[in-house]
Each structure stands twice: as structure tokens, then as C-alpha cells.
Enzyme design. Structure first.
Site, PDB file in Angstrom:
ATOM      1  N   CYS A 152      -3.656   2.615  -5.714  1.00 49.29           N
ATOM      2  CA  CYS A 152      -2.878   3.492  -4.837  1.00 49.29           C
ATOM      3  C   CYS A 152      -1.478   3.768  -5.383  1.00 49.29           C
ATOM      4  O   CYS A 152      -0.905   4.843  -5.139  1.00 49.29           O
ATOM      5  CB  CYS A 152      -2.795   2.896  -3.433  1.00 49.29           C
ATOM      6  SG  CYS A 152      -1.971   1.282  -3.344  1.00 49.29           S
ATOM      7  N   HIS A 154       0.843  -1.184   0.000  1.00 45.64           N
ATOM      8  CA  HIS A 154       0.000   0.000   0.000  1.00 45.64           C
ATOM      9  C   HIS A 154       0.884   1.241   0.000  1.00 45.64           C
ATOM     10  O   HIS A 154       1.935   1.268   0.657  1.00 45.64           O
ATOM     11  CB  HIS A 154      -0.922  -0.002   1.225  1.00 45.64           C
ATOM     12  CG  HIS A 154      -1.946   1.087   1.194  1.00 45.64           C
ATOM     13  ND1 HIS A 154      -2.770   1.297   0.103  1.00 45.64           N
ATOM     14  CD2 HIS A 154      -2.263   2.049   2.109  1.00 45.64           C
ATOM     15  CE1 HIS A 154      -3.562   2.325   0.357  1.00 45.64           C
ATOM     16  NE2 HIS A 154      -3.282   2.799   1.545  1.00 45.64           N
ATOM     17  N   HIS A 164      -3.595   9.018   0.655  1.00 42.69           N
ATOM     18  CA  HIS A 164      -3.504   7.718  -0.015  1.00 42.69           C
ATOM     19  C   HIS A 164      -4.854   7.351  -0.616  1.00 42.69           C
ATOM     20  O   HIS A 164      -5.908   7.839  -0.189  1.00 42.69           O
ATOM     21  CB  HIS A 164      -3.031   6.633   0.955  1.00 42.69           C
ATOM     22  CG  HIS A 164      -3.893   6.458   2.158  1.00 42.69           C
ATOM     23  ND1 HIS A 164      -4.433   5.245   2.534  1.00 42.69           N
ATOM     24  CD2 HIS A 164      -4.325   7.338   3.102  1.00 42.69           C
ATOM     25  CE1 HIS A 164      -5.138   5.383   3.639  1.00 42.69           C
ATOM     26  NE2 HIS A 164      -5.086   6.639   4.007  1.00 42.69           N
TER      27      HIS A 164
END
Length: 233
Positions: free
Chosen positions: A164, A63, A75
Site C-alpha cells: 500500500c 496503512h 488504497h
């Protein structure tokens, strides 16, 4: 107030996995367990600079986020809640696995700002590891932060085209790319090129016909999937 439609969808999903006896994710956890998870690792934010690209390795993926300064990270996360409500206070709550999975299915996400703790979710943080791949393309920290802040809000989600990693590489390097996506596509290509996948798909199709009976819903995939794999292999 919770959105009734979101509650109905969540209840249906919980009952579906309960009936299937398949625990895909934990529906809830106690406040004490949540606090233990969040504070299992302490983060020295003095090490981070505005515009830094932060990575948190997960079990199956990584991530990514952009550090904005003052302990805040921007994010992109799949999230179903923006489909049902525009209440910022509801949306800003930490995204649960349930919301995330439904967001992936609905192809909806939000670019949000969270604390470092909430962003990392108990994982280890790596800083600017991708800079080596973009040696001459790293934007200044101020520009990266500005780009990230401009994009905050609801957006479309795509595992392959807008995840992301696309968000952070656009902010820090000016080019939205995803190396995780590229690796996934390479694996898919390898599977397709391996002609054993044709035999495997044909056998699975025949098994479905045997157990479910001869019908268009079983026969057509049994023919079309192996044929397509054979043609593109």
C-alpha cells in the site's frame, strides 16, 4: 452467491487454527460491535483535500491511501477474493482479516475505493506526513487522484515490492517506495550480521532433529541455514 472454492479455503483455514488452538484472527463479529468500531472515531473530511496521502497507524504497520474527494479513499489491500470471482459487489465488501491473510499468501491484492470510515477501520488518520521527505516531488492533487483512479482493480501483491505504501508514493510523488519495507530489510540485515543468529539457528536445528528424528527434512536445514547465515554475515 459466495464462491464455493473460497468457502472451502476459508473453512480449511478456520479448522486449521482451531485445531492448533491458535486464534490468529477473529472469524466474525456482531453487527453491533462492527458499528461501534466504525463510529468510535469521527472524521472531519472537510480537512482532507483530493490527492492527500492518508496514513492510519496500526499495531505492526501503517496503512496508506489517497483521498479522492467526496469521502472516498483509494488504497491497496491484499485480498484473496479476486482470485475466485470477478463479482464487483462481492469484492467491494469490507475486506476481512481472513481475506487479507489469504491474499498475502496468494500474493494477490486489489486497489479499491472505500469510504473514509471503511479505510480507517476505526484508527486515527494522519495527513501528508511524508511530504517532508519529498519536498520537491509532490504532485498536484489532480494528478495524484488521476494516478490512483487509473490503478483501481486487481493487482499483484508483494510485502517488499508492491504494498500500500508503494501505491500511494507512486500516486503522490511519482516514485513507488516503501520506508516500512526499508526498515524491515534493515532489521533482517542486523539479524543476519549478528553471528549469534548462526548459533541460534544451529541449536534450533539440533532440537528439531532430536524431537523429529534424523531425516533430510531436518538435517539439511540444520546444516544449510547456519552455513548461509555465517557466509553472508
Amino acid at each position: 452467491m459466495k464462491n464455493p472454492m473460497y468457502e472451502k479455503v476459508s473453512l480449511f483455514l478456520e479448522k486449521f487454527f482451531l485445531l492448533a488452538n491458535f486464534k490468529l484472527f477473529t472469524v466474525g463479529s456482531s453487527a453491533e460491535e462492527e458499528e461501534k468500531r466504525k463510529h468510535a472515531i469521527s472524521y472531519d473530511i472537510s480537512y482532507f483535500k483530493p490527492g492527500d496521502l492518508l496514513e492510519v497507524p496500526r499495531t505492526l504497520f501503517i496503512h496508506f491511501g489517497i483521498y479522492l474527494g467526496d469521502n472516498m479513499v483509494a488504497h491497496l489491500m491484499p485480498d484473496i477474493l479476486p482470485v475466485f470471482t470477478s463479482d464487483h459487489r462481492q469484492i467491494q465488501k469490507v475486506v476481512t482479516n481472513k481475506r487479507l491473510i489469504l491474499g498475502v499468501i496468494a500474493k494477490t491484492a486489489s486497489i479499491r475505493v472505500d469510504t473514509v470510515d471503511d479505510f480507517a477501520y476505526g484508527g486515527y488518520i494522519l495527513v501528508n506526513h511524508m511530504d517532508v521527505l519529498f519536498k520537491n516531488s509532490v504532485l498536484c492533487g489532480e494528478e495524484a487522484v488521476c494516478r490512483a483512479k487509473k490503478l483501481v482493480g486487481t493487482t499483484e501483491y508483494s510485502l517488499l515490492w508492491n504494498n500500500c505504501e508503494h501505491f500511494v508514493t507512486h500516486c503522490r510523488y511519482g516514485t513507488p517506495v516503501s520506508f516500512q519495507t526499508d526498515k524491515f530489510c534493515e532489521i533482517v540485515k542486523m539479524i543476519i550480521r549478528d553471528q549469534r543468529s548462526v548459533l541460534a539457528s544451529a541449536l534450533l536445528g539440533l532440537a528439531s532433529i532430536f524431537y523429529l528424528g534424523l531425516a533430510p527434512s531436518t538435517t539439511l536445514p540444520t546444516i544449510l541455514i547456519p552455513f548461509t547465515l555465517w557466509m553472508v554475515g
